[in-house]
Design a protein around this motif. Structure first.
Motif, PDB file in Angstrom:
ATOM      1  N   LEU A  64       0.859  -1.192   0.000  1.00  0.00           N
ATOM      2  CA  LEU A  64       0.000   0.000   0.000  1.00  0.00           C
ATOM      3  C   LEU A  64       0.885   1.228   0.000  1.00  0.00           C
ATOM      4  O   LEU A  64       1.694   1.420   0.908  1.00  0.00           O
ATOM      5  N   ASN A  65       0.752   2.029  -1.033  1.00  0.00           N
ATOM      6  CA  ASN A  65       1.540   3.259  -1.096  1.00  0.00           C
ATOM      7  C   ASN A  65       0.761   4.413  -0.483  1.00  0.00           C
ATOM      8  O   ASN A  65      -0.430   4.562  -0.722  1.00  0.00           O
ATOM      9  N   ILE A  66       1.430   5.207   0.316  1.00  0.00           N
ATOM     10  CA  ILE A  66       0.823   6.413   0.867  1.00  0.00           C
ATOM     11  C   ILE A  66       1.530   7.600   0.213  1.00  0.00           C
ATOM     12  O   ILE A  66       2.752   7.695   0.266  1.00  0.00           O
ATOM     13  N   VAL A  67       0.758   8.460  -0.431  1.00  0.00           N
ATOM     14  CA  VAL A  67       1.358   9.638  -1.050  1.00  0.00           C
ATOM     15  C   VAL A  67       1.166  10.825  -0.130  1.00  0.00           C
ATOM     16  O   VAL A  67       0.062  11.080   0.348  1.00  0.00           O
ATOM     17  N   ARG A  68       2.233  11.494   0.159  1.00  0.00           N
ATOM     18  CA  ARG A  68       2.158  12.707   0.990  1.00  0.00           C
ATOM     19  C   ARG A  68       2.533  13.899   0.125  1.00  0.00           C
ATOM     20  O   ARG A  68       3.649  13.963  -0.398  1.00  0.00           O
ATOM     21  N   ASP A  80       6.419  15.104  -4.491  1.00  0.00           N
ATOM     22  CA  ASP A  80       5.695  14.531  -3.357  1.00  0.00           C
ATOM     23  C   ASP A  80       6.350  13.232  -2.901  1.00  0.00           C
ATOM     24  O   ASP A  80       7.055  12.575  -3.664  1.00  0.00           O
ATOM     25  N   VAL A  81       6.066  12.885  -1.646  1.00  0.00           N
ATOM     26  CA  VAL A  81       6.663  11.674  -1.082  1.00  0.00           C
ATOM     27  C   VAL A  81       5.737  10.488  -1.324  1.00  0.00           C
ATOM     28  O   VAL A  81       4.537  10.577  -1.094  1.00  0.00           O
ATOM     29  N   VAL A  82       6.304   9.411  -1.800  1.00  0.00           N
ATOM     30  CA  VAL A  82       5.556   8.158  -1.880  1.00  0.00           C
ATOM     31  C   VAL A  82       6.136   7.225  -0.830  1.00  0.00           C
ATOM     32  O   VAL A  82       7.312   6.882  -0.875  1.00  0.00           O
ATOM     33  N   TYR A  83       5.280   6.859   0.140  1.00  0.00           N
ATOM     34  CA  TYR A  83       5.741   5.945   1.175  1.00  0.00           C
ATOM     35  C   TYR A  83       5.249   4.545   0.828  1.00  0.00           C
ATOM     36  O   TYR A  83       4.047   4.298   0.788  1.00  0.00           O
ATOM     37  N   PRO A  84       6.140   3.616   0.559  1.00  0.00           N
ATOM     38  CA  PRO A  84       5.701   2.266   0.220  1.00  0.00           C
ATOM     39  C   PRO A  84       5.664   1.369   1.468  1.00  0.00           C
ATOM     40  O   PRO A  84       6.688   1.113   2.097  1.00  0.00           O
ATOM     41  N   HIS A  85       4.472   0.885   1.816  1.00  0.00           N
ATOM     42  CA  HIS A  85       4.394  -0.074   2.923  1.00  0.00           C
ATOM     43  C   HIS A  85       5.149  -1.362   2.571  1.00  0.00           C
ATOM     44  O   HIS A  85       5.681  -2.024   3.437  1.00  0.00           O
ATOM     45  N   ILE A 123       0.760   7.769  13.723  1.00  0.00           N
ATOM     46  CA  ILE A 123      -0.633   7.424  14.008  1.00  0.00           C
ATOM     47  C   ILE A 123      -1.247   6.914  12.701  1.00  0.00           C
ATOM     48  O   ILE A 123      -1.171   7.596  11.677  1.00  0.00           O
ATOM     49  N   PRO A 124      -1.798   5.694  12.719  1.00  0.00           N
ATOM     50  CA  PRO A 124      -2.292   5.129  11.451  1.00  0.00           C
ATOM     51  C   PRO A 124      -3.617   5.761  11.015  1.00  0.00           C
ATOM     52  O   PRO A 124      -4.661   5.128  11.033  1.00  0.00           O
ATOM     53  N   GLN A 125      -3.546   7.013  10.662  1.00  0.00           N
ATOM     54  CA  GLN A 125      -4.749   7.727  10.250  1.00  0.00           C
ATOM     55  C   GLN A 125      -4.333   8.846   9.304  1.00  0.00           C
ATOM     56  O   GLN A 125      -3.347   9.550   9.578  1.00  0.00           O
ATOM     57  N   ARG A 146      15.666  11.899  -3.306  1.00  0.00           N
ATOM     58  CA  ARG A 146      14.711  11.494  -4.341  1.00  0.00           C
ATOM     59  C   ARG A 146      14.212  10.065  -4.207  1.00  0.00           C
ATOM     60  O   ARG A 146      13.357   9.634  -4.974  1.00  0.00           O
ATOM     61  N   ILE A 147      14.753   9.316  -3.285  1.00  0.00           N
ATOM     62  CA  ILE A 147      14.191   7.974  -3.098  1.00  0.00           C
ATOM     63  C   ILE A 147      12.793   8.108  -2.500  1.00  0.00           C
ATOM     64  O   ILE A 147      11.863   7.398  -2.871  1.00  0.00           O
ATOM     65  N   CYS A 148      12.620   9.063  -1.567  1.00  0.00           N
ATOM     66  CA  CYS A 148      11.288   9.303  -0.987  1.00  0.00           C
ATOM     67  C   CYS A 148      10.511  10.326  -1.814  1.00  0.00           C
ATOM     68  O   CYS A 148       9.357  10.109  -2.159  1.00  0.00           O
ATOM     69  N   HIS A 149      11.150  11.449  -2.103  1.00  0.00           N
ATOM     70  CA  HIS A 149      10.482  12.505  -2.873  1.00  0.00           C
ATOM     71  C   HIS A 149      10.520  12.108  -4.339  1.00  0.00           C
ATOM     72  O   HIS A 149      11.367  12.566  -5.100  1.00  0.00           O
ATOM     73  N   SER A 150       9.589  11.234  -4.708  1.00  0.00           N
ATOM     74  CA  SER A 150       9.728  10.589  -6.016  1.00  0.00           C
ATOM     75  C   SER A 150       8.532  10.804  -6.945  1.00  0.00           C
ATOM     76  O   SER A 150       8.537  10.319  -8.065  1.00  0.00           O
ATOM     77  N   LYS A 151       7.504  11.489  -6.449  1.00  0.00           N
ATOM     78  CA  LYS A 151       6.323  11.642  -7.316  1.00  0.00           C
ATOM     79  C   LYS A 151       6.230  13.066  -7.830  1.00  0.00           C
ATOM     80  O   LYS A 151       6.080  14.005  -7.054  1.00  0.00           O
ATOM     81  N   LYS A 152       6.347  13.203  -9.133  1.00  0.00           N
ATOM     82  CA  LYS A 152       6.326  14.521  -9.743  1.00  0.00           C
ATOM     83  C   LYS A 152       4.979  15.193  -9.478  1.00  0.00           C
ATOM     84  O   LYS A 152       3.940  14.552  -9.553  1.00  0.00           O
TER      85      LYS A 152
END
Lengths: 143, 307
Positions: free
Chosen positions: B220-224, B232-237, B255-257, B289-295
């Motif tokens: 599950l990817n979380i985009v911040r 933007d940051v893509v956090y890959p679970h 916090i998982p919310q 750029r490993i985290c900040h990976s979404k244009k």
């Protein structure tokens, strides 16, 4: 940045200082030590007990175990020196002793394999961001 | 009896022979080895970027055939495509580089300290004291933000925090013995741990005792969305749950919310939030750029005018 309370302002100032430190000071070399990233020196009691401080190599362990084994199952906190580990607990099978029991890994009589740091080295995560940016405590009054 | 005696005799004879052969050039060989260990080893031990490996007679043969002076010139001035001048260590004197070349040539010819290789080194030996090597202060070295190859992943006795006087230190495994087989990265341990795991190059246990236990990986990817011009940051679970248990991060650190977590680079630099691991054990914050990976979806200027 939306500032909500004075704490946030202070944190912002700290952040600016840190960012400046990154830009100006850079991730410069900190003295002569150039050990592996994430090597943890644990010197809670060692110096006082006349032993060399412990060096825990993360790289060596993460090849063999996933983070979860130690940090969830065995209860190691994510903090260098924050677990108050001592030899009594290890011999009792807690923390390092869960594996270092002669069964999964070599047992506690191999003192010098863990207690292998230079005497007087303070507790630290080697090469961590904080270590690179902050002024380090002097090693046992030396340097 | 005769046979038993013959072995030690042969060893003695060999030792004496070696002593005789190496006697006059011993100091020079040592110098060459010291320079090799400090500078050349970074590429010439593993054969990085096509560098001929130490002791690889086949790789060295055509180079030796070209003549020792050509080799000296290549080493000192550099050679396309990959050999930098003096292996990148421009503060090392020409004489020292020549000694290192002699050392490597001797190793390729099958015995360090062969007189054949040492002969051309004689003038270099005389020149050596004239050009002493001055260690340069760290602040003046080329790009002080980058560690030179010779200072990466040293073995425990040389790493500055292990006590070399402790016999246990010398029994510990050296990182490079393992890292050489793993995909490299540009920071941290200089090992790409995620790729190492994905490609089954390492098999760390999920359970202390059960080698068959496997993690429940959550994809599950979380985009911040982030302020400013950074992607933007893509956090890959996925990559995180392969190593960690949910309880490692939730709810203490995150916090998982959605929207409940205030994360800033300041907090991360101070060792909070992502910084609990990133910057201590997982890849450090220098790898933006490993985290900040979404244009970001930036509205094109033309469309903006049309509206």
């Amino acid at each position: 940045m939306r500032i909500r309370h004075p704490g946030a302002l202070w944190r912002g100032a700290q952040a600016a200082a840190l960012a400046a430190a990154v830009c100006i000071g850079g991730f410069g070399t900190s003295g002569e030590a150039r050990a592996e990233y994430a090597d943890v020196v644990i010197n809670n009691y060692s110096d006082a007990a006349g032993m060399r401080p412990v060096i825990f190599p993360h790289w060596f362990h993460r090849i063999r175990f996933r983070c979860k084994v130690c940090h969830a199952d065995l209860g190691f906190q994510f903090k260098a020196g924050g677990n108050e580990i001592n030899m009594v607990k290890i011999i009792d099978g807690q923390f390092c002793g869960a594996c270092h029991n002669g069964d999964i890994a070599w047992s506690v009589e191999n003192c010098n394999l863990c207690h292998s740091g230079k005497p007087g080295t303070p507790t630290q995560v080697h090469e961590s961001t904080i270590q690179k940016l902050a002024i380090q405590p002097q090693a046992g009054g030396q340097q | 009896m005769n046979r038993i005696l013959r072995v030690p005799m042969a060893v003695l004879g060999l030792a004496a022979g070696t002593l005789l052969a190496t006697g006059p050039t011993f100091a020079q060989d040592e110098k060459g080895k010291a320079v090799y260990d400090k500078v050349c080893v970074a590429c010439h031990s593993a054969g990085i970027a096509g560098a001929p490996k130490l002791g690889d007679a086949k790789a060295w043969a055509p180079r030796i055939k070209a003549g020792i002076d050509t080799l000296y010139e290549s080493a000192i001035k550099g050679k396309a495509p990959a050999m930098p001048a003096k292996g990148g260590a421009t503060d090392v004197s020409d004489a020292d580089i020549k000694a290192a070349v002699d050392y490597m040539v001797a190793a390729a010819e099958g015995g360090a300290g062969e007189p054949a290789a040492a002969a051309p080194a004689a003038p270099a030996a005389q020149a050596a004291p004239a050009a002493p090597t001055k260690p340069r202060p760290a602040a003046l070295s080329f790009n002080r933000l980058l560690k030179p190859a010779s200072k990466r992943n040293p073995p425990p006795p040389e790493d500055g925090i292990h006590d070399p006087d402790n016999d246990g230190t010398h029994a510990l495994q050296a990182p490079l013995q393992v890292f050489e087989a793993l995909p490299r990265s540009n920071a941290g341990n200089r090992v790409d741990w995620v790729k190492s795991l994905d490609n089954n190059l390492i098999a760390p246990r999920w359970d202390r005792t059960d080698p068959a236990a496997a993690p429940v990986v959550m994809d599950l990817n979380i985009v911040r969305e982030v302020k400013g011009s950074m992607p933007d940051v893509v956090y890959p679970h996925k990559q995180h749950t392969a190593w960690l248990d949910c309880s490692n991060c939730h709810p203490q650190i995150f916090i998982p919310q959605k929207g409940a977590n205030q994360i800033s680079m300041a907090a991360i630099l101070l060792g909070q939030k992502c910084g609990v691991c990133h910057g201590k054990v997982a890849f450090p914050v220098s790898e933006c750029r490993i985290c900040h990976s979404k244009k970001k979806n930036v509205m094109p200027v033309k469309n903006a005018q049309a509206q």
